[in-house]
Design a protein around this motif. Sequence first.
Motif, PDB file in Angstrom:
ATOM      1  N   PRO A 232       0.835  -1.206   0.000  1.00 46.64           N
ATOM      2  CA  PRO A 232       0.000   0.000   0.000  1.00 46.64           C
ATOM      3  C   PRO A 232       0.873   1.260   0.000  1.00 46.64           C
ATOM      4  O   PRO A 232       1.928   1.298   0.647  1.00 46.64           O
ATOM      5  N   ARG A 233       0.426   2.275  -0.723  1.00 46.56           N
ATOM      6  CA  ARG A 233       1.163   3.536  -0.760  1.00 46.56           C
ATOM      7  C   ARG A 233       0.175   4.699  -0.720  1.00 46.56           C
ATOM      8  O   ARG A 233      -0.832   4.695  -1.431  1.00 46.56           O
ATOM      9  N   VAL A 234       0.503   5.701   0.111  1.00 47.28           N
ATOM     10  CA  VAL A 234      -0.362   6.871   0.296  1.00 47.28           C
ATOM     11  C   VAL A 234       0.486   8.128   0.197  1.00 47.28           C
ATOM     12  O   VAL A 234       1.595   8.195   0.741  1.00 47.28           O
ATOM     13  N   LEU A 235      -0.047   9.127  -0.494  1.00 48.36           N
ATOM     14  CA  LEU A 235       0.577  10.443  -0.564  1.00 48.36           C
ATOM     15  C   LEU A 235      -0.401  11.464  -0.013  1.00 48.36           C
ATOM     16  O   LEU A 235      -1.545  11.549  -0.472  1.00 48.36           O
ATOM     17  N   VAL A 236       0.033  12.230   0.986  1.00 44.29           N
ATOM     18  CA  VAL A 236      -0.784  13.267   1.609  1.00 44.29           C
ATOM     19  C   VAL A 236      -0.112  14.610   1.367  1.00 44.29           C
ATOM     20  O   VAL A 236       1.061  14.790   1.705  1.00 44.29           O
ATOM     21  N   VAL A 237      -0.841  15.556   0.791  1.00 45.50           N
ATOM     22  CA  VAL A 237      -0.334  16.905   0.564  1.00 45.50           C
ATOM     23  C   VAL A 237      -1.273  17.890   1.255  1.00 45.50           C
ATOM     24  O   VAL A 237      -2.468  17.922   0.954  1.00 45.50           O
ATOM     25  N   VAL A 238      -0.720  18.664   2.182  1.00 46.23           N
ATOM     26  CA  VAL A 238      -1.503  19.635   2.946  1.00 46.23           C
ATOM     27  C   VAL A 238      -1.007  21.025   2.574  1.00 46.23           C
ATOM     28  O   VAL A 238       0.149  21.375   2.816  1.00 46.23           O
ATOM     29  N   GLY A 239      -1.887  21.819   1.964  1.00 42.28           N
ATOM     30  CA  GLY A 239      -1.511  23.118   1.418  1.00 42.28           C
ATOM     31  C   GLY A 239      -1.174  24.160   2.470  1.00 42.28           C
ATOM     32  O   GLY A 239      -1.347  23.952   3.680  1.00 42.28           O
ATOM     33  N   LYS A 240      -0.701  25.299   2.020  1.00 39.49           N
ATOM     34  CA  LYS A 240      -0.272  26.381   2.901  1.00 39.49           C
ATOM     35  C   LYS A 240      -1.389  26.792   3.860  1.00 39.49           C
ATOM     36  O   LYS A 240      -2.525  27.031   3.442  1.00 39.49           O
ATOM     37  N   GLY A 241      -1.034  26.866   5.145  1.00 43.75           N
ATOM     38  CA  GLY A 241      -1.980  27.324   6.149  1.00 43.75           C
ATOM     39  C   GLY A 241      -3.130  26.383   6.435  1.00 43.75           C
ATOM     40  O   GLY A 241      -4.049  26.743   7.178  1.00 43.75           O
ATOM     41  N   SER A 242      -3.112  25.190   5.890  1.00 41.52           N
ATOM     42  CA  SER A 242      -4.206  24.232   6.095  1.00 41.52           C
ATOM     43  C   SER A 242      -3.957  23.386   7.344  1.00 41.52           C
ATOM     44  O   SER A 242      -2.841  23.334   7.874  1.00 41.52           O
ATOM     45  N   GLU A 243      -5.008  22.691   7.780  1.00 37.16           N
ATOM     46  CA  GLU A 243      -4.913  21.804   8.936  1.00 37.16           C
ATOM     47  C   GLU A 243      -5.595  20.483   8.604  1.00 37.16           C
ATOM     48  O   GLU A 243      -6.671  20.466   8.001  1.00 37.16           O
ATOM     49  N   LEU A 244      -4.967  19.383   9.018  1.00 38.97           N
ATOM     50  CA  LEU A 244      -5.506  18.056   8.735  1.00 38.97           C
ATOM     51  C   LEU A 244      -5.220  17.122   9.898  1.00 38.97           C
ATOM     52  O   LEU A 244      -4.111  17.091  10.440  1.00 38.97           O
ATOM     53  N   SER A 245      -6.239  16.349  10.267  1.00 41.92           N
ATOM     54  CA  SER A 245      -6.082  15.265  11.238  1.00 41.92           C
ATOM     55  C   SER A 245      -6.286  13.944  10.530  1.00 41.92           C
ATOM     56  O   SER A 245      -7.301  13.744   9.839  1.00 41.92           O
ATOM     57  N   ILE A 246      -5.326  13.035  10.668  1.00 52.13           N
ATOM     58  CA  ILE A 246      -5.372  11.718  10.028  1.00 52.13           C
ATOM     59  C   ILE A 246      -5.310  10.642  11.106  1.00 52.13           C
ATOM     60  O   ILE A 246      -4.526  10.742  12.057  1.00 52.13           O
ATOM     61  N   VAL A 247      -6.111   9.611  10.944  1.00 56.14           N
ATOM     62  CA  VAL A 247      -5.969   8.389  11.725  1.00 56.14           C
ATOM     63  C   VAL A 247      -5.646   7.265  10.739  1.00 56.14           C
ATOM     64  O   VAL A 247      -6.424   6.977   9.831  1.00 56.14           O
ATOM     65  N   GLU A 248      -4.501   6.664  10.899  1.00 55.32           N
ATOM     66  CA  GLU A 248      -4.031   5.593  10.016  1.00 55.32           C
ATOM     67  C   GLU A 248      -4.076   4.281  10.794  1.00 55.32           C
ATOM     68  O   GLU A 248      -3.375   4.109  11.784  1.00 55.32           O
ATOM     69  N   GLU A 249      -4.912   3.355  10.341  1.00 55.96           N
ATOM     70  CA  GLU A 249      -5.116   2.098  11.060  1.00 55.96           C
ATOM     71  C   GLU A 249      -4.790   0.914  10.151  1.00 55.96           C
ATOM     72  O   GLU A 249      -5.320   0.810   9.044  1.00 55.96           O
TER      73      GLU A 249
END
Length: 486
Positions: A232-249
């Motif tokens: 499995p492969r995942v790419l996460v891109v979070v832009g300028k000034g953004s906020e993200l919460s991830i739960v990876e299970e």
Amino acid sequence: MACSCSSASFSPLRLLRSRPLLKRRLRFHQKTIATATNFTSASLSDPFVLDIADKLEDSLSLCSTSCPSVLLKLRDSSSQSLLTQRWPSAKEEPFRFTDLSFLKSSEILPAASTSAIHPAPSFSFPASNFLTIVDGCVVPSLSRLTSLPAGAFAGSAVDVPSGHLYETVFAAAGEGFSDGDLFWNVNGFGAPDLAVVYIPEGERLVDDPLHLRFCAAEATEAGSGRLLLSNPRVLVVVGKGSELSIVEEHLGVEGSGGACYWSNSVVEIVVEEGAKVSHTYIQKQSMSAAHTKWTFVRQGKCSSYELIELSTGAKLSRHSLHVQQLGPDTTTELSAFHVSRNDQIQDLHSRLILDHPRGYSRQLHKCIVSHSSGHAIFDGNIKVNRFAQQTDAGQLTRTLLLAPRATANVKPNLQIIADDVKCSHGAAISDLEEDQLFYFQARGVDQQTARDALTFSFGAEVLARIPFEPYRKSVSNQVKQLLTAG
């Protein structure tokens, strides 16, 4: 295979498109290098690695012909590395204490790409937004994305629309990283799909996290001598000034604690200027499985990245964590809690690189080894380079050994080149202290109850950092059950 090309014009990507076997590519590569420089074949990849790569290439050829160029890019760069990489051995420092005999003694076979799980798994964490990845493939029918911000995307790279978003994804995937080991390159070569998460500039997804659910659908029985490999492969891109919460299970095969498989995953996270990412990583694979994982994080200036990690599953679990601070005033916080039981290896290799002024980092690693055949490994490296002045970096690892002959190998490591810094690191390995047990017993609490309370509270410091109560409560109950069962 006859070919008149020179080594300078050799293109694995071109050959990939015509899908020859990787062994043929190796013979060509070996012949051209040996002719030009008189190198011997001893420096080339070994047969075990080539066999895995060949089988992966054959399995990918059976998948859909619709392959996005970003995946071809990954396979191109990874195939070149696989030509010269050997299976890791204990003579190499990164694998000095990690016993890989479980993998090396098995017949490795690629897991077939699938679009469903039979039976469908029950997930313990209800969420408004979840993306399900089965044996490396995004499965829309088992996913739900109901409250993504405007302009955000979560899904397969095949479905990424052309234009700015696709150009961003293509530029970010695997970019600027040359320190990956064999497992990184096996994933890059063998990933059947790429899951993409994109949060545009100025948007937030924090109150209800994005839940990434990794599932295994195919496995063999314990003792069969075969392991089904998924990438499995995942790419996460979070832009300028953004906020993200991830739960990876990461989950195993539903209802089968003895299922044998090998999950070899990669998660890349790009945190752009001023962005914030909260990342919770929960690993509870089958106790007969292998779990190898890379997390690669790049942080822009004034950004913040926090990782809370819980690892309790798999016979062999190895997490390679690489974080690069790419600008000043950057914050990195890493917390990990591992539980190693009967015949388990829990391994965390981390590397944090600080190159700019006023960087801040904290790393806490805790592990409980509750069985005499359990093994905990921590190799943490924080590198403070010359221009990272006024850096504040701290690192601490603590391990509880609750059984005779339980093993822990820990190596906290600070490399400091800058001269205006505030850095510290420490390590402690012990059983529960007698005065702590005496404190409970003096108040009428029996010894076993006291040990259970102290053991759980040892990891509670990390568990308390999980930002969402349903996740925190579920994980805490699971850890209590594991520790009570021994």
